[in-house]
Design an enzyme around this catalytic site. Structure first.
Site, PDB file in Angstrom:
ATOM      1  N   HIS A   1      -7.593  -0.707   5.379  1.00 58.31           N
ATOM      2  CA  HIS A   1      -6.530   0.158   5.927  1.00 58.31           C
ATOM      3  C   HIS A   1      -6.314   1.315   4.945  1.00 58.31           C
ATOM      4  O   HIS A   1      -6.274   2.478   5.343  1.00 58.31           O
ATOM      5  CB  HIS A   1      -5.268  -0.676   6.110  1.00 58.31           C
ATOM      6  CG  HIS A   1      -4.090   0.075   6.646  1.00 58.31           C
ATOM      7  ND1 HIS A   1      -4.034   0.542   7.936  1.00 58.31           N
ATOM      8  CD2 HIS A   1      -2.920   0.440   6.061  1.00 58.31           C
ATOM      9  CE1 HIS A   1      -2.865   1.165   8.119  1.00 58.31           C
ATOM     10  NE2 HIS A   1      -2.185   1.124   6.996  1.00 58.31           N
TER      11      HIS A   1
ATOM     12  N   HIS B   1       0.849  -1.199   0.000  1.00 62.37           N
ATOM     13  CA  HIS B   1       0.000   0.000   0.000  1.00 62.37           C
ATOM     14  C   HIS B   1       0.877   1.239   0.000  1.00 62.37           C
ATOM     15  O   HIS B   1       2.102   1.146   0.116  1.00 62.37           O
ATOM     16  CB  HIS B   1      -0.997  -0.012   1.160  1.00 62.37           C
ATOM     17  CG  HIS B   1      -0.412   0.055   2.534  1.00 62.37           C
ATOM     18  ND1 HIS B   1       0.417  -0.907   3.059  1.00 62.37           N
ATOM     19  CD2 HIS B   1      -0.537   0.990   3.513  1.00 62.37           C
ATOM     20  CE1 HIS B   1       0.759  -0.577   4.300  1.00 62.37           C
ATOM     21  NE2 HIS B   1       0.207   0.576   4.590  1.00 62.37           N
TER      22      HIS B   1
ATOM     23  N   HIS C   1       1.379   3.905   2.013  1.00 64.65           N
ATOM     24  CA  HIS C   1       1.896   4.655   3.167  1.00 64.65           C
ATOM     25  C   HIS C   1       3.423   4.786   3.132  1.00 64.65           C
ATOM     26  O   HIS C   1       4.130   3.867   2.731  1.00 64.65           O
ATOM     27  CB  HIS C   1       1.453   3.993   4.482  1.00 64.65           C
ATOM     28  CG  HIS C   1       0.014   4.273   4.814  1.00 64.65           C
ATOM     29  ND1 HIS C   1      -0.727   3.491   5.656  1.00 64.65           N
ATOM     30  CD2 HIS C   1      -0.811   5.282   4.414  1.00 64.65           C
ATOM     31  CE1 HIS C   1      -1.952   3.995   5.755  1.00 64.65           C
ATOM     32  NE2 HIS C   1      -2.027   5.077   5.009  1.00 64.65           N
TER      33      HIS C   1
ATOM     34  N   ASP D   1       5.727   4.624   5.284  1.00 67.42           N
ATOM     35  CA  ASP D   1       6.588   3.633   5.948  1.00 67.42           C
ATOM     36  C   ASP D   1       6.648   2.306   5.175  1.00 67.42           C
ATOM     37  O   ASP D   1       7.280   1.358   5.624  1.00 67.42           O
ATOM     38  CB  ASP D   1       6.137   3.407   7.407  1.00 67.42           C
ATOM     39  CG  ASP D   1       4.721   2.895   7.537  1.00 67.42           C
ATOM     40  OD1 ASP D   1       3.853   3.334   6.769  1.00 67.42           O
ATOM     41  OD2 ASP D   1       4.475   2.052   8.415  1.00 67.42           O
ATOM     42  N   HIS D   2       6.000   2.257   4.002  1.00 66.47           N
ATOM     43  CA  HIS D   2       6.053   1.044   3.165  1.00 66.47           C
ATOM     44  C   HIS D   2       6.644   1.314   1.784  1.00 66.47           C
ATOM     45  O   HIS D   2       7.015   0.381   1.080  1.00 66.47           O
ATOM     46  CB  HIS D   2       4.657   0.419   3.039  1.00 66.47           C
ATOM     47  CG  HIS D   2       4.113  -0.002   4.373  1.00 66.47           C
ATOM     48  ND1 HIS D   2       4.082  -1.304   4.784  1.00 66.47           N
ATOM     49  CD2 HIS D   2       3.646   0.730   5.422  1.00 66.47           C
ATOM     50  CE1 HIS D   2       3.600  -1.371   6.023  1.00 66.47           C
ATOM     51  NE2 HIS D   2       3.333  -0.142   6.431  1.00 66.47           N
TER      52      HIS D   2
ATOM     53  N   ASP E   1      -0.281  -3.949   6.167  1.00 67.00           N
ATOM     54  CA  ASP E   1      -0.928  -3.437   7.377  1.00 67.00           C
ATOM     55  C   ASP E   1      -2.388  -3.881   7.465  1.00 67.00           C
ATOM     56  O   ASP E   1      -3.219  -3.188   8.045  1.00 67.00           O
ATOM     57  CB  ASP E   1      -0.861  -1.899   7.424  1.00 67.00           C
ATOM     58  CG  ASP E   1       0.535  -1.400   7.744  1.00 67.00           C
ATOM     59  OD1 ASP E   1       1.439  -2.228   7.952  1.00 67.00           O
ATOM     60  OD2 ASP E   1       0.733  -0.166   7.765  1.00 67.00           O
TER      61      ASP E   1
ATOM     62  N   HIS F   1       4.462  -4.872  10.368  1.00 66.59           N
ATOM     63  CA  HIS F   1       4.971  -4.285  11.623  1.00 66.59           C
ATOM     64  C   HIS F   1       5.177  -5.325  12.714  1.00 66.59           C
ATOM     65  O   HIS F   1       4.487  -6.341  12.748  1.00 66.59           O
ATOM     66  CB  HIS F   1       3.979  -3.243  12.175  1.00 66.59           C
ATOM     67  CG  HIS F   1       3.897  -1.997  11.349  1.00 66.59           C
ATOM     68  ND1 HIS F   1       4.650  -0.879  11.618  1.00 66.59           N
ATOM     69  CD2 HIS F   1       3.148  -1.694  10.260  1.00 66.59           C
ATOM     70  CE1 HIS F   1       4.361   0.065  10.732  1.00 66.59           C
ATOM     71  NE2 HIS F   1       3.458  -0.403   9.892  1.00 66.59           N
TER      72      HIS F   1
HETATM   73 FE    FE Z   1       2.595   0.703   8.207  1.00 65.25          FE
HETATM   74 ZN    ZN Z   2      -0.006   1.555   6.575  1.00 67.52          ZN
END
Ligand code: FE
Ligand code: ZN
Length: 252
Positions: free
Chosen positions: A111, A53, A55, A57-58, A130, A168
């Site tokens: 999400h 996805h 985001h 942090d990905h 996530d 995570h």
């Molecule tokens: Fe994340």
């Molecule tokens: Zn995420």
């Protein structure tokens, strides 16, 4: 198929996939350039970047990795304007080959609107980003609770021995939440020992399996009469129970 876990940022996991026959190297959800590049360095190449996805942090290292290794970036078609450097637009249920490995795109919104999982059917490995965590699930940011519920059911229906690699290391806080609402679950009590052992020796609690998650992850156990009763939702539907649990976790 060799999967290497790459801890990134404070609690993210990126993953390197090495397919030996063709020497294909791929990475799932690269958060941080340096942490990923250190592992990639051994192979001197990176063929594919797979994003679950959009985001940050990905996808944080997408562009730097692409620049250095000329990798192809794969993501869901509806997120073509949100995944940096995207080259290959994946569709729901599409099959795609990275070297000799084939994955299937499982569309799991909730999400985010364009969230997907990568399911390697033959190897029985799924990267769930996530959406499904060990003992938990992601927050519902862009979709509805009903969508997240349907997405989790899709993952729940994968073969029981499928290994789950998620985005995570949230397992310990998820464990505390599960124990609060499912305190008599003997599988959960057993899993607690294993989780604590791993975390105490700085090991990831990942991968889990579908079978383990069905027995222990409260977000897949919305149909359990004991849990329903405990929440005061004896006569509620599964999706109502799931929504209640997600709301409780949001403020936990
Ligand atoms: Fe994340
Ligand atoms: Zn995420």
């Amino acid at each position: 198929m060799i999967v290497k876990i790459i801890p990134c940022l404070s609690d993210n996991y990126s993953y390197l996939i090495h397919e030996k026959e063709t020497g294909t190297v791929s990475i799932v959800d690269p958060s941080e350039f340096n942490a990923c590049d250190k592992i990639i360095d051994k192979y001197k190449k990176l063929d594919f970047v797979l994003n679950t996805h959009h985001h940050a942090d990905h996808v944080g290292a997408n562009l730097e990795l692409k620049k250095k290794y000329n990798s192809k970036i794969l993501g869901f078609n509806s997120d073509k304007n949100r995944i940096p450097g995207i080259d290959i637009l994946l569709k729901e249920n599409q099959k795609y080959k990275i070297g000799n490995l084939e994955f299937e795109v499982i569309f799991i919104p909730g999400h985010t609107k364009g969230h997907i999982a990568f399911f390697f059917k033959k190897e029985k490995i799924a990267f769930t980003g996530d959406t499904l965590f060990s003992l938990g699930c992601g927050r519902v940011f862009e979709g509805t609770h009903k969508e997240m519920f349907n997405s989790l059911n899709k993952i729940k229906n994968l073969p029981l021995d499928t290994k789950i690699y998620c985005g995570h290391e949230y397992t310990n806080s998820n464990l505390i939440f599960c124990l609060k609402h499912d305190p008599k679950n003997s599988y959960l009590i057993e899993k607690k020992i294993d989780i604590e052992k791993k975390l105490n020796s700085n090991q990831p609690t990942i991968p889990s399996t579908i079978a383990e998650e069905i027995k222990t992850n409260i977000f897949l156990r919305f149909d359990d009469p004991v849990i329903k009763q405990g929440l005061g939702l004896k006569d509620s539907s599964d999706v109502e129970v799931f929504s209640k649990l997600r709301d409780l976790k949001d403020s936990f």
